[in-house]
Design an enzyme around this catalytic site. Structure first.
Site, PDB file in Angstrom:
ATOM      1  N   LYS A  74     -11.862 -41.634 -30.978  1.00 31.07           N
ATOM      2  CA  LYS A  74     -11.564 -40.411 -30.219  1.00 31.07           C
ATOM      3  C   LYS A  74     -10.122 -39.921 -30.369  1.00 31.07           C
ATOM      4  CE  LYS A  74     -15.115 -40.913 -26.711  1.00 31.07           C
ATOM      5  NZ  LYS A  74     -15.466 -40.881 -25.282  1.00 31.07           N
ATOM      6  N   ASP A 110     -15.939 -34.778 -22.545  1.00 34.97           N
ATOM      7  CA  ASP A 110     -15.996 -35.833 -21.525  1.00 34.97           C
ATOM      8  C   ASP A 110     -15.322 -35.301 -20.265  1.00 34.97           C
ATOM      9  OD1 ASP A 110     -17.178 -37.776 -23.147  1.00 34.97           O
ATOM     10  OD2 ASP A 110     -15.250 -38.512 -23.862  1.00 34.97           O
TER      11      ASP A 110
END
Ligand code: ATR
Length: 290
Positions: A74, A110
């Site tokens: 990420k 997210d």
């Protein structure tokens, strides 16, 4: 796994990570594509750390429409992208990439998925006092969006140093108050006493350690919102005990589905069939639990 018709030239989306075997994203997204009748397909790829650059080049070469990015890529993926959404830039982590005619842009759904899951339950973060457990990648995305939206934060982590770095960074870039503490019983009790929202962003309680909880039940109370980002098992011990204590409980499943829904919308331009996506994930998780 893929039950719908796939033409000779579908738009390809997928997820890259390592490990990747247990991801629920392919079943969720393929169910959504099928429900909407769009010619898209979603696949999971195990990509080792040292192959990340090549994988992103592959995305360009194959003209894939979108990727989800998961552990451990990420943060590292950012160096291979052309553009970053402002929030992903501040968080320093990307979980969704959109290919706009060869220009790769990174987002962090997210964070926005967490926010949507809160809002879906009628909870606005502005002015709320939030206790966040954990200081890893998920905690960071959640803390940043809450700070941006005007919550005050107390971040507690087993390794205090990581919480301190996160809180310092938040205080530096947002107008929001953020403090940090070592995660232990006394600090947790003190932090929770004035709190409106508790977020568990640690992996405590996750399968197979389903009898563990990061917070003892006597610290849970009516009026508290308990958001546990763990979604495997579907209902964690923390969620069960929070329900018994009369708290408002939000499941990590909601955040997972919303992060997927927001990615889906960026890739297809269509409204995500959130109910279909949620049902599909629940069905698969239940099958695994039985
Ligand atoms: P993610 O991307 O899901 O946030 P991560 O970056 O590995 O995953 O972070 C996991 C978080 O859970 C960390 O905050 C970790 O605490 P440490 O920083 O001290 O490692 C926390 N965590 C994991 N197991 C834990 C446990 N048994 N007790 C308390 N915290 C735990």
């Amino acid at each position: 796994m893929l039950s719908g018709f796939i033409s000779g030239s579908p738009r390809i989306c997928g997820i890259i990570g390592d490990p990747i075997e247990h991801t629920m994203s392919p079943v969720m997204h393929n169910a959504a594509f099928e429900d909407k009748g769009v010619d898209y397909v979603y696949l999971a790829f195990r990509v080792k750390k040292e192959e990340l650059g090549k994988a992103i080049e592959g995305m360009r070469a194959l003209n894939m429409k979108g990727l989800n990015i998961t552990i451990p890529h990420k943060v590292a993926v950012i160096q291979f992208l052309d553009e970053l959404d402002h929030l992903a830039d501040k968080i320093g982590a990307v979980n969704t990439v959109v290919n706009n005619d060869g220009v790769l842009k990174g987002y962090n759904t997210d964070a926005t998925g967490f926010l949507q899951a809160l809002r879906e339950r009628g909870i606005e973060p502005k002015g709320k006092s939030v206790v966040i457990l954990g200081a890893g990648g998920a905690s960071r995305a959640i803390s940043f969006i809450l700070a941006e939206r005007g919550s005050s934060l107390v971040i507690l982590n087993r390794t205090w140093d990581k919480a301190r770095i996160c809180a310092d960074r938040i205080s530096e870039i947002f107008q929001s108050e953020a403090t940090s503490l070592k995660l232990n019983r006394g600090n947790l009790a003190a932090a929770l006493s004035p709190a409106d929202i508790l977020v568990n962003a640690t992996s405590v309680g996750m399968s197979p350690d389903i009898n563990e909880t990061p917070v003892t039940s006597n610290l849970l109370k009516p009026g508290l919102v308990v958001f546990d980002i763990v979604y495997n098992p579907i209902k964690t011990r923390l969620q069960r005990e929070a329900e018994v204590a009369g708290a408002t409980v939000i499941s990590g499943l909601d955040m997972f589905v919303w992060q997927g829904a927001l990615a889906f919308e960026k890739w297809t331009g269509l409204k995500a069939p959130i109910g279909v996506m949620r049902e599909k994930v629940i069905k698969v998780l239940q099958r695994h639990e039985n």
